[in-house]
Motif scaffolding. Structure first.
Motif, short mmCIF file in Angstrom:
data_model
loop_
_atom_site.label_atom_id
_atom_site.label_comp_id
_atom_site.label_asym_id
_atom_site.label_seq_id
_atom_site.Cartn_x
_atom_site.Cartn_y
_atom_site.Cartn_z
N ARG A 666 0.84 -1.21 0.00
CA ARG A 666 0.00 0.00 0.00
C ARG A 666 0.87 1.26 0.00
O ARG A 666 0.57 2.23 -0.68
CB ARG A 666 -0.91 -0.01 1.22
CG ARG A 666 -2.16 -0.84 1.04
CD ARG A 666 -2.99 -0.91 2.30
NE ARG A 666 -4.39 -1.20 2.01
CZ ARG A 666 -5.22 -1.76 2.87
NH1 ARG A 666 -4.81 -2.11 4.08
NH2 ARG A 666 -6.48 -1.99 2.52
N ARG A 667 1.93 1.20 0.77
CA ARG A 667 2.80 2.37 0.89
C ARG A 667 3.58 2.62 -0.40
O ARG A 667 3.78 3.77 -0.81
CB ARG A 667 3.77 2.16 2.06
CG ARG A 667 4.60 3.36 2.41
CD ARG A 667 5.40 3.13 3.68
NE ARG A 667 6.41 2.10 3.53
CZ ARG A 667 6.34 0.88 4.03
NH1 ARG A 667 5.28 0.51 4.74
NH2 ARG A 667 7.31 -0.01 3.84
N ILE A 668 3.99 1.54 -1.07
CA ILE A 668 4.88 1.67 -2.24
C ILE A 668 4.10 1.74 -3.55
O ILE A 668 4.42 2.54 -4.43
CB ILE A 668 5.87 0.48 -2.27
CG1 ILE A 668 6.77 0.53 -1.04
CG2 ILE A 668 6.71 0.50 -3.54
CD1 ILE A 668 7.49 -0.76 -0.78
N LEU A 669 3.05 0.91 -3.68
CA LEU A 669 2.34 0.81 -4.96
C LEU A 669 0.94 1.42 -4.94
O LEU A 669 0.38 1.70 -6.00
CB LEU A 669 2.24 -0.66 -5.38
CG LEU A 669 3.57 -1.41 -5.56
CD1 LEU A 669 3.32 -2.88 -5.88
CD2 LEU A 669 4.41 -0.77 -6.65
N GLY A 670 0.38 1.60 -3.75
CA GLY A 670 -0.96 2.16 -3.67
C GLY A 670 -2.02 1.09 -3.49
O GLY A 670 -1.78 -0.11 -3.70
#
Length: 753
Positions: A666-670
């Motif tokens: 979630r933090r890196i790719l959404g």
């Protein structure tokens, strides 16, 4: 036109003189029969030879003129039209070096501060080589390479392409000049040129060729990250393979943005230049080259320009800031060419509205453009005009935004669709590649379809560029789960490649491999196996057993055998490929680690969970050491290991791992990226296995809603989510029935729509 040489005139004069020999004999009243006969025969032959020579000369002259025209239109040349020597261009700006800030009477070009990599770079330039200097924007890549070429190769011919279409002329010129430098600053600019391949560079630098040819390129680290790491997947676009192979051919030199202590000490020797003295004061936070290029200062000026325009004595420039924000996002979206002003004007309102719109009292559009394109401290600009209709954005701003952008905070879709209305085929292609990497498959299809239709109109349906775009369109359809449409496109591209290039050309084989992957996804396992075998046999015959492409196909075939349940054959293939890669590439090469993860997957499928966990742990340790904890490949292995822990009954550990992987994705790719959704689905399945049905249902329903919106109702992943939802809701209903009247059914969720 090229003038005829002295030899050409002499040859023509000789043939002409011989052709009129009978007339000369008559003029001098020579009547000896044999002399007249011989002269007549020779004259006839000379006339034929003269005609043939003239025809050939005219053809050669036309060809040379065409080459000269292509060279002058696609490469940097002197006013005379000839290619320059390295020494002819002593100004770094001509080579693409960022302009430095000026201060009063200070010269516009600051002295060069020697870097730690100089000796390595210059040593390589002494041989026929391909050198790639990588680093952040304004790290000093171009200046470092420029100084090295000037010092080592001043008398070499300099070949600098100026357009993508000029790459072909540049490569031909490099082949014709035994001592030359092919300069490819920002090499990503030229990736779309079909002629720029690993094979072309290798031919140019082949040891058997006479002379000393050097290819020197620079590349921003952000661009390298996009192109270097590609999954071992037969459905990867041919463009990715081409670029990956090309970059792998180079000797890579990384240039850090921040100066080392030794470099700072050397910089002090040049501190009489006030700009370097100022940069040294900021060296703990900024690189000296970065500061000299005015990067941090311009970034701060852009950020300050957003404030409300309320003081006439000190006006701000919110509309100008919006123009720059639009230009930055267009670059982030993959628009690689110089940016049309009309496009920036059309989309900049979105960015202005985000910051407050009319409440900021934005300046007039003309004033905004004047501010955004005004030189700062002599030469540096936020937006650099290329002609009255196009500008370029300072790439330092693009890199800065990329570093600070939250995962999943992509360029707005309407900005991209608007950009496509202005985009040429090469830009549509680049936008499609970027959209695919972001998991935005619908946008990728839109962009690649536009590139395909544009190239078909411009070049015809069988041109290599057209076929490349059609293959990318097929890949996008494959990603979207529109498998029958993708198969139609693959087969059309494959038929064209076979007809034009033959069955054994590497492009033909790449398309067959893509088709095999699609057939496997469609469940046509026997057809897929036949395709893989055919491609593998061709690769073995042409490239050999140990070539990377051969091993990739062999690995794909092993995965298919695994899907068919032929576990012994699949394991033997996976282990054979792993052994070869270990021997040739080493234990830590990405392809070696992929083989280990493939083997772990097979062991997991066989229920050999302890062995699978050991393999996953080994791969995970290597990925963490080489790629870091947050790289997508690291997270994928961590997710696979969590599934094994779940199967082993270590449910608490498995849940902790699944949640950690999901948080990182979630933090890196959404939230909407396919990898994030797979991770969320895995967590939901674990919760369901633990009997936590309400939590599991909520997760499965959310994943289903996102997949429907992003991928469509008929995508295989959407259909899997439908099955998962049906399963958990059925379990909930059974659970409620068992409770017989308990009001727990009020907690049972239902997926709406």
């Amino acid at each position: 036109m090229r003038r005829r040489s002295l030899w050409s005139f002499l040859i023509a004069g000789f043939f002409a003189l011989v052709a009129v020999a009978p007339q000369l004999l008559a003029a001098y009243q020579v009547t000896v029969p044999w002399a007249v006969t011989v002269a007549t025969v020779i004259a006839a032959l000379a006339a034929l030879a003269l005609g043939a020579w003239q025809h050939r000369y005219e053809q050669d002259a036309t060809r040379r003129d065409e080459q000269d025209r292509a060279l002058s239109e696609g490469c940097l040349t002197l006013p005379s039209g000839r290619l320059p020597k390295v020494r002819d261009f002593s100004n770094p700006r001509d080579w693409g070096v960022h302009p430095a800030a000026t201060s009063g009477a200070t010269a516009s070009i600051p002295p060069f501060v020697p870097r730690d990599v100089d000796e390595e770079l210059r040593t390589h330039l002494a041989t026929s080589t391909f050198v790639l200097v990588v680093g952040d924007s304004t790290a000093g890549k171009t200046r470092c390479a420029f100084e090295a070429v000037q010092a080592v190769l001043p008398h070499h011919t300099l070949i600098i392409p100026t357009t993508v279409s000029g790459i072909a002329a540049a490569l031909r010129a490099a082949e014709q000049h035994p001592k030359c430098v092919l300069w490819l600053n920002d090499i990503n600019t030229w990736f779309s040129a079909p002629e720029l391949t690993r094979e072309a560079v290798s031919r140019l630098l082949a040891p058997a060729r006479r002379g000393h040819r050097v290819v020197v390129a620079t590349l921003r680290a952000a661009e390298e990250n996009q192109w270097r790491t590609i999954p071992e997947d037969s459905a990867v676009a041919d463009t990715h393979r081409k670029v990956h192979d090309l970059l792998s051919r180079a000797h890579r030199i990384f240039l850090p943005r921040l100066f080392t202590p030794a470099e700072r000490e050397r910089a002090r020797n040049y501190a009489r230049d006030q700009r370097i003295a100022d940069a040294l004061q900021q060296a703990d936070e900024y690189g000296i080259a970065e500061y000299l290029a005015n990067g941090p200062q311009l970034l701060a000026e852009w950020e300050s320009a957003w404030s409300a325009n309320t003081d006439p004595q000190a006006p701000s420039h919110p509309r100008g800031a919006a123009l720059i924000a639009a230009a930055v996002d267009l670059r982030r979206a993959g628009y690689a060419s110089v940016l049309p002003r009309r496009l920036i004007e059309e989309v900049h309102g979105h960015y202005l509205d985000q910051q407050g719109g009319h409440r900021l009292n934005p300046e007039a559009l003309d004033d905004a453009w004047q501010w955004a394109t005004r030189p700062r401290r002599g030469t540096t600009r936020l937006l650099t005009p290329h002609d009255p209709d196009h500008v370029d954005v300072f790439d330092y701003l693009v890199d800065s935004v990329q570093r600070r952008t939250r995962a999943g905070d992509h360029v707005p879709e309407h900005v991209i669709t608007t950009a496509l209305t202005y985009a040429a085929a090469t830009d549509a292609h680049s936008i499609g590649i970027t959209a695919k990497a972001d998991g935005r498959y619908r946008l990728a299809e839109h962009a690649h379809r536009q590139a395909y239709t544009t190239r078909a109109d411009e070049h015809g349906p069988t041109h290599p560029d057209t076929l490349d775009s059609r293959n990318n369109l097929a890949l996008a359809l494959h990603d979207l789960g529109r498998l029958e449409e993708a198969e139609t496109e693959y087969r059309a591209v494959l038929d064209a490649h076979r007809r034009i290039l033959g069955d054994n050309h590497h492009r033909t084989l790449a398309i067959r491999s893509n088709l095999a992957s699609l057939l496997q996804a469609l469940g046509h396992f026997e057809k897929a196996e036949a395709e893989y075998h055919a491609v593998l046999d061709a690769h073995r015959r042409i490239l050999g057993d140990n070539h990377p492409h051969t091993l990739t196909i062999r690995s794909n075939l092993a995965s298919l055998l695994q899907a068919l349940g032929h576990f012994e054959k699949a394991e033997a293939e996976h282990r054979a490929v792993l052994d070869i890669r270990r021997r040739i590439l080493g234990d830590n090469h990405p392809h070696t680690l992929i083989s280990r993860s493939n083997l772990a997957s097979l062991l997991q499928g066989q229920g050999r969970l302890v062995e699978a966990a050991a393999e996953y742990h080994a791969v995970l340790d290597a990925y963490r050491r080489i790629l870091g904890d947050n790289h997508p490949d690291t997270l994928a292995i961590r997710g696979s290991l969590a599934s094994v822990l779940q199967a082993l009954g270590h449910l608490e550990k498995a849940e902790a791992e699944h949640r950690a992987v999901l948080d990182a994705y979630r933090r890196i790719l959404g939230d909407n990226h396919p990898h994030t959704l797979i991770s969320r689905s895995n967590l939901a399945s674990l919760l369901q296995g633990q009997g936590r049905l309400v939590e599991a249902a909520a997760e499965h329903c959310d994943v289903l809603a996102i997949r429907r919106r992003v991928l469509g109702d008929n995508h295989p992943h959407t259909l899997i989510s439908l099955e998962n939802v049906a399963s958990v809701l059925q379990a909930l209903r059974l659970s409620v029935e068992e409770l017989r009247g308990d009001d727990s059914d009020r907690n049972a969720p239902e997926c709406r729509g």
